[in-house]
Design a protein around this motif. Sequence first.
Motif, short mmCIF file in Angstrom:
data_model
loop_
_atom_site.label_atom_id
_atom_site.label_comp_id
_atom_site.label_asym_id
_atom_site.label_seq_id
_atom_site.Cartn_x
_atom_site.Cartn_y
_atom_site.Cartn_z
N THR A 38 0.18 -2.47 6.57
CA THR A 38 -0.06 -0.98 6.30
C THR A 38 1.18 -0.30 6.48
N SER A 39 1.21 0.90 5.99
CA SER A 39 2.34 1.88 6.21
C SER A 39 2.66 1.99 7.87
N GLU A 40 1.55 1.78 8.65
CA GLU A 40 1.85 1.81 9.87
C GLU A 40 2.43 0.72 10.68
N THR A 41 2.20 -0.42 10.01
CA THR A 41 2.82 -1.87 10.39
C THR A 41 4.15 -2.24 10.12
N ILE A 42 4.43 -1.80 8.83
CA ILE A 42 5.41 -2.21 8.19
C ILE A 42 6.51 -1.02 8.47
N LYS A 43 7.64 -1.41 9.16
CA LYS A 43 8.81 -0.04 9.34
C LYS A 43 10.02 -0.38 8.30
N ALA A 44 10.73 0.71 8.22
CA ALA A 44 11.73 0.48 7.43
C ALA A 44 13.07 -0.29 8.10
N MET A 93 3.68 3.47 -0.23
CA MET A 93 3.23 3.91 -1.41
C MET A 93 1.70 3.47 -1.64
N ALA A 94 1.22 2.41 -1.01
CA ALA A 94 -0.07 2.08 -1.09
C ALA A 94 -0.95 2.98 -1.53
N HIS A 95 -1.06 4.28 -0.68
CA HIS A 95 -2.06 5.14 -0.86
C HIS A 95 -2.05 5.98 -2.17
N THR A 96 -0.80 5.72 -3.09
CA THR A 96 -0.75 6.23 -4.22
C THR A 96 -1.24 5.39 -5.46
N GLN A 97 -1.56 4.11 -5.14
CA GLN A 97 -1.86 3.26 -6.12
C GLN A 97 -3.01 3.91 -6.94
N PRO A 98 -3.92 4.43 -6.57
CA PRO A 98 -4.97 4.96 -7.73
C PRO A 98 -4.42 6.04 -8.70
N LEU A 712 5.46 4.74 -10.89
CA LEU A 712 6.12 4.51 -9.58
C LEU A 712 6.57 5.87 -9.23
N GLU A 713 7.43 6.22 -10.28
CA GLU A 713 8.41 7.36 -9.89
C GLU A 713 7.57 8.43 -10.10
N TYR A 714 6.83 8.77 -10.96
CA TYR A 714 5.85 10.08 -11.21
C TYR A 714 5.27 10.26 -9.96
N ALA A 715 4.52 9.10 -9.55
CA ALA A 715 3.54 9.21 -8.56
C ALA A 715 4.14 9.57 -7.09
N PHE A 716 5.66 8.97 -6.84
CA PHE A 716 6.39 9.52 -5.94
C PHE A 716 6.58 10.86 -5.76
N PHE A 717 6.79 11.62 -6.76
CA PHE A 717 7.00 12.97 -6.77
C PHE A 717 5.74 13.83 -6.73
N MET A 718 4.89 13.33 -7.39
CA MET A 718 3.43 14.37 -7.45
C MET A 718 2.88 14.08 -5.81
N ASP A 719 3.28 12.88 -5.15
CA ASP A 719 2.63 12.60 -3.85
C ASP A 719 3.25 13.85 -2.98
N LEU A 720 4.42 14.22 -3.30
CA LEU A 720 5.42 15.02 -2.15
C LEU A 720 4.72 16.47 -2.52
#
Length: 725
Positions: A38-44, A93-98, A712-720
């Motif tokens: 998950t986003s918590e277990t995978i670090k940059a 970005m998994a939470h933006t998959q829907p 993917l790009e649109y979701a990145f911006f919209m999520d912000l």
Amino acid sequence: MAKLNYAFRFAKSGMMVSFISLIISGCAPSNKATENMTSETIKAPVAKKVPYEMIQHGHKRIDNYYWMRDDTREDKEILAHLAAENNYVDAQMAHTQPLQDTLFTEMTGRLKKDDASVPYEKRGYWWYNRYEGDNEYAIYARKKSSLKNTEEVILDANVLAEGHEYFSLDSVAVSTNNNLLAYSTDTESRRLYTIEFKDLTTGELYQDKLVNTSGSIVWANDNKTVFYIKKDVQTLLGYQVFRHTLGTSQEQDKLVYQENDTTFYTDIGKTRDNKTIYINHDSTLTTGVSVISADMPNAEFKLITPITTGHEYDFDQHNDWYYIRTNKDAQNFKLVKVKRKDSADISKWQDVIPHRENVYFEDFIVFENHLVLEEKENGNTQIRVINLTTNEVTSLPFNDAAYVATFDTNPTSDTGKLRYYYSSLTTPGAVMEVDLNTFSSKTLKQDEVLGKFDSNWYQSERVFVTARDGKKVPVSIVYRKDKFKKDGTNPLYQYAYGSYGIIVEPYFSASRLSLLDRGFIFAIAHIRGGQMLGRSWYEDGKMFNKINTYTDFIDVTKSLTEQKYGAEDKVFAIGGSAGGLLMGAIINMEPDLYRGVAAHVPFVDVVTTMSDASIPLTTGEYDEWGNPANKDSYEYMLSYSPYDQVKAQDYPNLLVTTGLHDSQVQYFEPMKWVAKLRDMKTNDNKLYFQTNMDAGHGGASGRFRRYKERALEYAFFMDLVGINK
């Protein structure tokens, strides 16, 4: 004759292909061990530092990430690091998959699945291509004599693409007698095309295979000879023109031209009257054209006029005359004509359309009885028709505030009809046909937007922003009327390119509706470095004027928020390739202006790349960026090079994308840039880096796959900004 061909760090595509197609998506993790991360277990991922010293002109630079370059693209450590970056993006970005799924469904749902191009007639056949259902690629077909006759499929790209993660079909060329087909394909995304041949009377394939080519194919009129360009597999420069005889091996092909100046690109073509084969010799500032009769393939190519530094021209022909678009004593280009036998003598060139300071002369076509001009005045395109018998001049009417009008397929000169393409920010693209004698016109095809769409829901504007040095920068804007209030609350999506003289036209995009319908304002900044306002607009944004490209973009951002088109805390900037360099420069200069930035296949390591002639496209771009071997160029480029200018400061949220096999901007430029940014940035804003392990500069192949990437790009911006549906 087509417009001047620049082989720049930009996706090879037609004008109407969306710039957002540069977006690259990564591979989904294939290792089952990553499925529960998950986003918590995978670090940059944090890249190791291996100092690499470079000294030029007595100045020392240390590059801690030079080790990331691997021209073989097989280094296990590098591939593992790219995979780790992809896994990190997937997790974060998994939470933006829907939302991504919704956006993808919306965008593809607007497309007509069973679609076809407008047929055109040539040599007794009607030619067209079409799509079927969910197929990613086109089917190429023809009908003899009449569109009512039975269809003959000459090539199905879907069949050719089977078994390949990436597939590109570059040229589909039919011999003069209509019986032989040559086509070129690339399955690795390095733009090294293989040419193959098919007998259209029997359906059988020839054994001939021409490898490592540019993809361009020109048939001579003897129906057995083709010309093609071979590339240097390291630099990817097409520099050798060969003549091939059908039925022989590539080793037997005859070299007819070799370009020894690595600052020049080479292109080939055939005139619309089918009489002349030509070789274009193009550099940033200088061009030339060599020709032979298409009836005499064994002849020696001869220059239309000697190549002179700084002289750029292209041509069309009409009977015994060449019509030449030239910048000789004409910065914005003019049109001359000359008897073909006298073309080498510039003193015999006769002005047809004189140079004008306020009009950029873009393109032209010579028909049997008409001359048609494509020009830009104050940033808007005009198409003018001149009757060659009466000299009467007629301009075609266009009414939108911001639009694109450009020549469409006009395969022959012996016609009294012109086809052109028209689109605006609110008008889906249409192929129009106008009678050049009566000026009656009709729409041959307009792109359909399926689902809920009404062009009246949207509004476009053309505004001018005063840059810091007083220049007026045009900006094309579109928004949904019922979602927009000029109160500084809407999110603003601002795009630009700004290099090589490329004009980003204000055309319609169905996928863009997903932004507009959620309240985004979409703006194209026509900054210096392009040619929206003529040749001087380009000259004022290249070489030692390059900084104007970046400050223009920043000044447009500030003006649009001051005018309340967008919210100051909801500004998003987008650019690809050389436009990715733009993104890197602006976030170093004014990072606080932008909430989020998407940099696709970004050209960010300017000085190092331009110092290495072995990297594809480097030598041909010295007149665009400068040659770091010269101290003044080195210092100027270093002053804005995004990679070199990364510093300890806060940076916006960033989505960076690339393709492992990118032939224009090598994958290691953004890879290094992201590693350095992650090490030096002083805030916790998002920094995502995704690599498509199968694709190159243009992203995923296929007509539907690109929308996964766009989502993917649109979701990145919209999520912000808190948009989740």
